[in-house]
Design a protein around this motif. Structure first.
Motif, PDB file in Angstrom:
ATOM      1  N   LEU A 120      30.430 -13.153  -3.020  1.00 15.64           N
ATOM      2  CA  LEU A 120      29.465 -12.621  -2.073  1.00 15.64           C
ATOM      3  C   LEU A 120      28.045 -13.061  -2.419  1.00 15.64           C
ATOM      4  N   ARG A 121      27.758 -13.142  -3.718  1.00 12.06           N
ATOM      5  CA  ARG A 121      26.435 -13.590  -4.143  1.00 12.06           C
ATOM      6  C   ARG A 121      26.185 -15.031  -3.684  1.00 12.06           C
ATOM      7  N   HIS A 122      27.197 -15.888  -3.789  1.00 13.19           N
ATOM      8  CA  HIS A 122      27.046 -17.273  -3.348  1.00 13.19           C
ATOM      9  C   HIS A 122      26.824 -17.331  -1.833  1.00 13.19           C
ATOM     10  N   LEU A 123      27.445 -16.413  -1.091  1.00 15.94           N
ATOM     11  CA  LEU A 123      27.241 -16.370   0.350  1.00 15.94           C
ATOM     12  C   LEU A 123      25.798 -15.991   0.675  1.00 15.94           C
ATOM     13  N   ILE A 124      25.252 -15.028  -0.065  1.00 12.55           N
ATOM     14  CA  ILE A 124      23.868 -14.621   0.149  1.00 12.55           C
ATOM     15  C   ILE A 124      22.917 -15.770  -0.191  1.00 12.55           C
ATOM     16  N   ILE A 125      23.209 -16.482  -1.274  1.00 10.64           N
ATOM     17  CA  ILE A 125      22.369 -17.626  -1.649  1.00 10.64           C
ATOM     18  C   ILE A 125      22.416 -18.693  -0.553  1.00 10.64           C
ATOM     19  N   PHE A 126      23.604 -18.937  -0.007  1.00 10.59           N
ATOM     20  CA  PHE A 126      23.732 -19.907   1.077  1.00 10.59           C
ATOM     21  C   PHE A 126      22.867 -19.507   2.269  1.00 10.59           C
ATOM     22  N   LEU A 127      22.887 -18.222   2.626  1.00 13.57           N
ATOM     23  CA  LEU A 127      22.125 -17.751   3.776  1.00 13.57           C
ATOM     24  C   LEU A 127      20.622 -17.836   3.538  1.00 13.57           C
ATOM     25  N   SER A 128      20.208 -17.692   2.285  1.00 18.30           N
ATOM     26  CA  SER A 128      18.773 -17.636   1.993  1.00 18.30           C
ATOM     27  C   SER A 128      18.187 -18.983   1.587  1.00 18.30           C
ATOM     28  N   GLN A 129      18.994 -20.041   1.522  1.00 18.99           N
ATOM     29  CA  GLN A 129      18.493 -21.330   1.038  1.00 18.99           C
ATOM     30  C   GLN A 129      17.344 -21.871   1.887  1.00 18.99           C
ATOM     31  N   ASP A 130      17.422 -21.687   3.207  1.00 18.61           N
ATOM     32  CA  ASP A 130      16.372 -22.187   4.091  1.00 18.61           C
ATOM     33  C   ASP A 130      15.572 -21.030   4.697  1.00 18.61           C
TER      34      ASP A 130
END
Length: 286
Positions: free
Chosen positions: A80-90
């Motif tokens: 889930l943390r990786h999903l949040i990082i993906f969403l916040s990258q841009d």
């Protein structure tokens, strides 16, 4: 995490019972729950529950372990943390620091008494070790949690880090207590940690080849422009540092989401080389 991977996670969660199931497992914490307990709590028939659990397992949101004669299911917070990082990258037009609280909301270390996760040592190299490599070191140490230990060094290190770099990292909540400019020779000593990855962030290290850290390390080059070309305190230098931070945050967010155990050396090298192609808009001095 890449876009197709994220899409598969969202697809698996696109059903009410699976959302309830995942929330129940998150509430249970690292101890997890048996299928019977989950079914009773949610009022789901065993055959339907098995279908939903399998769908969540396939995208890595749930893991099952056998304890005696029972299977215990736990939510995979790291996923889930990786999903949040993906969403916040841009986030906010390439300014991920504005999503900082969103990323920090997820723990970066495994739960106590949980499974041990291999840690990887990563060294970022640049000539002066005063800006780009220090940014990368701080970002990876924050994003990588216990899975990555980041370091940085230079071939001709500056007397001290660029003040604007230290100030920016402080303002974004990074620990700067160990930030300093240093020579790569510190990491060639017998007592130095063995590097798994060595990534250069400038075109060349003063015309040298990448220093030798043994055949174990996977090397890559992410050439990025240096803020030192602009005057101290100038608007152009500030813009450049903002762009460098955003670019490194995006790249390292993807890097930390790679499944290291499932990729061989050649595949890892290819992924790292692909990350070097991420664009960066360079500020121009007038």
């Amino acid at each position: 995490m890449e876009a197709p991977d994220a899409a598969s996670v969202f697809a698996a969660l696109g059903q009410g019972s699976r959302l309830d199931l995942l929330r129940t497992l998150l509430e249970a914490g690292p101890a997890g729950l048996s299928a019977g307990t989950i079914g009773t709590a949610l009022g789901i028939a065993p055959s339907t529950l098995s279908f939903h659990l399998r769908a969540l397992e396939q995208v890595g949101l749930v893991r099952s372990t056998r304890q005696g004669r029972s299977l215990i299911y736990t939510a995979q917070i790291e996923r889930l943390r990786h999903l949040i990082i993906f969403l916040s990258q841009d986030c906010c037009g390439g300014r991920p620091e504005l999503c900082n609280d969103l990323v920090q909301a997820w723990p970066t270390s495994p739960p106590e008494n949980g499974p041990m996760i291999p840690a990887y040592n990563v060294l970022f190299l640049c000539t002066r070790n005063s800006a780009r490599s220090l940014l990368a070191e701080a970002i990876l140490n924050k994003l990588g949690g216990e899975r990555f230990h980041a370091y940085s060094a230079g071939s001709d290190p500056a007397p001290q880090p660029m003040p604007e770099v230290v100030e920016k990292l402080k303002n974004l909540g990074h620990d700067v207590s160990s930030i300093r400019s240093k020579s790569y020779r510190e990491f060639q000593k017998p007592e130095a940690p063995r590097m798994d990855f060595v990534i250069t962030l400038c075109d060349e290290l003063q015309g040298q080849h990448c220093p030798d850290f043994g055949g174990h390390a996977i090397t890559a080059s992410w050439p990025l422009p240096g803020p030192g070309q602009f005057a101290p305190g100038s608007h152009e230098r500030v813009l450049m540092l903002n762009e460098l931070y955003a670019s490194l945050f995006r790249r390292l967010g993807i890097f930390t989401s790679l499944n290291m155990d499932a990729l061989d050396r050649m595949s890892l090298r290819h992924r790292l080389d692909h990350l070097s192609e991420a664009p960066l808009t360079v500020a121009k001095e007038h």
